[in-house]
Write an enzyme that holds these catalytic residues in place. Structure first.
Site, PDB file in Angstrom:
ATOM      1  CD  GLU A 157       8.290  -1.321   3.024  1.00  0.00           C
ATOM      2  OE1 GLU A 157       8.090  -1.508   4.242  1.00  0.00           O
ATOM      3  OE2 GLU A 157       8.939  -0.366   2.572  1.00  0.00           O
ATOM      4  CD  GLU A 177       4.120   0.973   5.137  1.00  0.00           C
ATOM      5  OE1 GLU A 177       3.273   1.175   4.248  1.00  0.00           O
ATOM      6  OE2 GLU A 177       4.779  -0.075   5.219  1.00  0.00           O
TER       7      GLU A 177
END
Ligand code: NAD
Length: 682
Positions: free
Chosen positions: A104, A124
């Site tokens: 990210e 995730e």
């Protein structure tokens, strides 16, 4: 010591993340990055920056322990916002792995360059959450909604060359990552190239629906998968800041959910598996050739697992027909892998060159590890081990794949019992992750260390068990199945119990599993134990009645359910329900209705009770290994955490009370475990 190192390469700031071993994102890392970016922005001598990982990797994930506590400022979105609002371009240079927050962060930079072999991904969802620092908003702007749904919802790791194809990175280099990143950064001086400024490419609604359905099916419809899809779709319609803010709120609420907590528990339990290997000074024996004795279901599967891991394998069976069937099974498996595009014909050629088969025992003399997978019969095993002992070289290790038999007794048939241990694979052995390593009374530490290293190379999850009937997994499973049989007798029917447990998340209910694996296996075991069974203990005769009626499961077209010829789809058979009713009558039991909650609770309490027994009997050394076993070998829902996790959530007092009630419902023969050791180990 700062986790961020800074130096200047003339006019370019080089920001190195230095948080070994995996450069995990942490409060200090985030603060260091934020300070560096703020300094870059105001320093007139600087024109651009490169963020790079020190050591062997970029940021390979977040510090997962942080997810269990209130998150400390600064949060990652703030760091990324600083990069985006910085007036100078920031290039991310990736090597090793860029996972989770690391990926990210890279998406928050103005350009990405990767060293060949780098892996990138957003795992995730496997931890019950969604990317919380813009992953669901920036990735679709780069690669579109469908591909983002696929990558985010599976948590897939992709290689740098695919990332280049998809447009996630702009360059992949073979060497000199930093030098190349500096060139890239200098080429961008005076510009910004923020993903936030790109509009998500429009997708056809049908394509999005199809990608979503696929992801939901693969992700078992879990909430984090649903939310990830919703967030990615938001990127099509919402301004990025709105999308980011919704994503962050969802991330925060999922992070504290009980599912995410359970998944973190599984993550840490699996990490502990190799603890014994890393903490011990004992050296593992180097293995290159493996011999597998017995070319049946398990032997051929074990051979494939070893071939997949790069070992040379020799498969031996005393029966020519069984051997050729086993070899055919191996070859067909690889052919289907080629047809499915999972492996190339060239890889198969290489792999099959390492594969040989024989019925001549002398050929096992070159093997470093010999794994026995012959019939489950103690006399046959004794004979086979005597033979193995005769032909194996002195340094070789000898393992049995027995499910229940006494490996100490088997070891005594050999000259050197210290080299004998158990390697209990699960079927299909080339696929199932779980493996039990059985430590016998005389097994040497080197044999155990070698077993652990071997399992690791096979990509398996090894749990260490003492040599005790049923080891760990089958022992818990047997208690679970017995409890379900009690409930049949008291008033439930197979379909009701199966449905309750499948709704809870089990891959299959116990009666569907029994039909699939064949009722005769457990029947054989019950018969072998009949003489030693305490007649005062509660014993449910329903499975025996089914077997006596020739209902051995799917293979006979009938078991607990009925199967139409040539079909695996099951239907309820009223005859079975009548058999169950009459079994209750014969025992004078008044049938009553059992609720779904009661069924699930009794199953979970039974599993916890057996786990506590295994701990106090020293069969298992790490309680959490039982959770790993059930999830990876028995279809227990990962997101429910496993018996020890459930026990810890329940607390000892409530658990002990529940076990008292379970004992009353179960009747004679049910032994309540002492839960002290279990709670001490949590
Ligand atoms: P199987 O019947 O499919 O295969 C056994 C093979 O052993 C046969 O090919 C047979 O020809 C061969 N064999 C028998 N005696 C032999 C001898 N003296 N020398 C050489 N070969 C001989 O059985 P399986 O299901 O593969 O089970 C093998 C072992 O694995 C058993 O101990 C079983 O308990 C264990 N196991 C089975 C499973 C399962 O799901 N099937 C799971 C875990 C462990």
């Amino acid at each position: 010591m700062s986790k961020i190192k800074i130096h200047h390469d003339a006019d370019v700031m080089v920001i190195t993340v230095d948080n070994p071993p995996i450069n995990a994102g942490s409060t200090e890392v985030r603060q260091g990055l934020l300070d560096a970016i703020n300094a870059l922005d105001v320093d007139r001598k600087l024109t651009a920056a490169v963020i790079i990982g020190g050591g062997t990797t970029f940021i390979a994930g977040s510090d997962i322990k942080e997810f269990s506590q209130p998150l400390m400022e600064p949060h990652l979105p703030l760091v990324i916002a600083a990069i985006e609002s910085c007036s100078k371009p920031v290039v991310c240079a990736l090597h090793g792995a860029a996972l989770g927050g690391g990926f990210e962060l890279a998406l928050g930079c103005d350009a990405r360059i990767a060293l060949e072999g780098t892996v990138l991904g957003l795992p995730e969802v496997t931890l019950g959450i969604i990317p919380g620092a813009g992953g669901t908003q920036r990735l679709p702007r780069l690669i579109g909604v469908e591909k983002s749904i696929e990558l985010i919802c599976t948590g897939a790791r992709i290689k740098a060359d695919l990332a280049l194809q998809l447009g996630i990175v702009s360059q992949v280099v073979k060497t000199d990552l930093l030098a190349n990143a500096l060139v890239l950064a200098r080429s961008m001086i005076g510009t910004k190239n923020r993903i936030r400024d790109i509009a998500t490419p429009i997708s056809a609604p049908e394509a999005i629906a199809s990608a979503s359905q696929k992801a939901l099916k693969a992700g078992k419809n879990r909430p984090q998968v649903q939310k990830a899809i919703e967030m990615v779709c938001n990127s099509l319609v919402l301004p990025i800041d709105e999308g980011l803010s919704i994503e962050r709120n969802v991330f925060q609420s999922l992070r504290v959910s009980s599912e995410a907590k359970a998944l973190r528990h599984q993550f840490f339990s699996e990490r502990k598996l190799f603890k014994a290997l890393s903490e011990s000074d004992t050296k593992a024996i180097e293995l290159s050739q493996i011999a597998v004795i017995g070319a049946g279901t398990m032997g051929s599967g074990i051979a494939m697992a070893c071939l997949n891991a790069g070992y040379a394998v020799i498969l031996l069976d005393q029966h020519e027909a069984a051997l050729s069937n086993g070899v055919k099974r191996v070859e067909q498996y690889y052919e289907s892998r080629v047809q499915g595009g999972k492996i190339s014909p060239a890889q198969i050629c290489e792999l099959l060159q390492r594969f040989s088969h024989a019925s001549n025992w002398e050929l096992i003399a070159s093997a470093d590890l010999i794994i026995e997978a012959v019939f489950e019969d103690i006399e046959v095993k004794h004979e086979v081990f005597k033979k193995i002992d005769r032909y194996a070289k002195d340094g070789a290790l000898l393992a049995s794949n027995t499910s229940y038999l006494d490996i100490d007794a088997i070891a005594e048939k050999t000259k050197n019992p210290s080299r004998v241990f158990g390697l209990h694979f699960f079927s299909p052995a080339q696929i199932m992750k779980l493996i039990e390593i059985i430590r016998c009374k005389k097994t040497s530490p080197a044999a155990i260390a070698t077993g652990l290293g071997f399992a690791k190379r096979l990509g398996k999850m090894p749990i260490i068990s003492a040599n005790s009937f049923g080891f760990i997994g089958n022992r818990i499973y047997a208690a679970y199945r017995r409890q379900c049989e009690f409930m049949l007798e008291e008033g439930a029917y197979p379909e009701q119990i199966d449905k309750a447990l499948e709704d809870y998340g089990f891959a299959m209910g116990p009666f569907a599993v029994a039909d699939l694996s064949g009722l005769d296996i457990a029947w054989g075991m019950r018969k072998s134990l009949a003489a030693s069974r305490n007649p005062a203990h509660r014993y449910v005769g329903i499975p025996d009645s089914l077997c006596l009626a020739g209902r051995l499961g799917r293979k006979t077209g009938a078991g607990y359910y009925l199967y139409a010829e040539g079909s695996n789809s099951k239907s309820i058979d009223p005859i079975v329900n009548e058999m169950i009713d009459s079994a209750s009558r014969a025992k004078g039991l008044t049938r009553r209705s059992l609720s779904t909650d009661e069924i699930v609770e009794r199953v979970l309490l039974t599993m916890i009770n057996e786990t506590a027994h295994l701990l106090s009997e020293n069969v298992v050394t790490q309680a959490s290994d039982c959770d790993v076993a059930l999830v990876n070998g028995y279809g227990f829902p990962r997101w429910q955490g496993g018996p020890t996790f459930i026990a810890s959530e329940m607390g000892q007092e409530k658990l002990d009370q529940g076990l008292q009630e379970l004992a009353l419902a179960s009747g004679p023969g049910f032994v309540i475990a002492n839960t002290d050791m279990l709670f001490k180990s949590l």
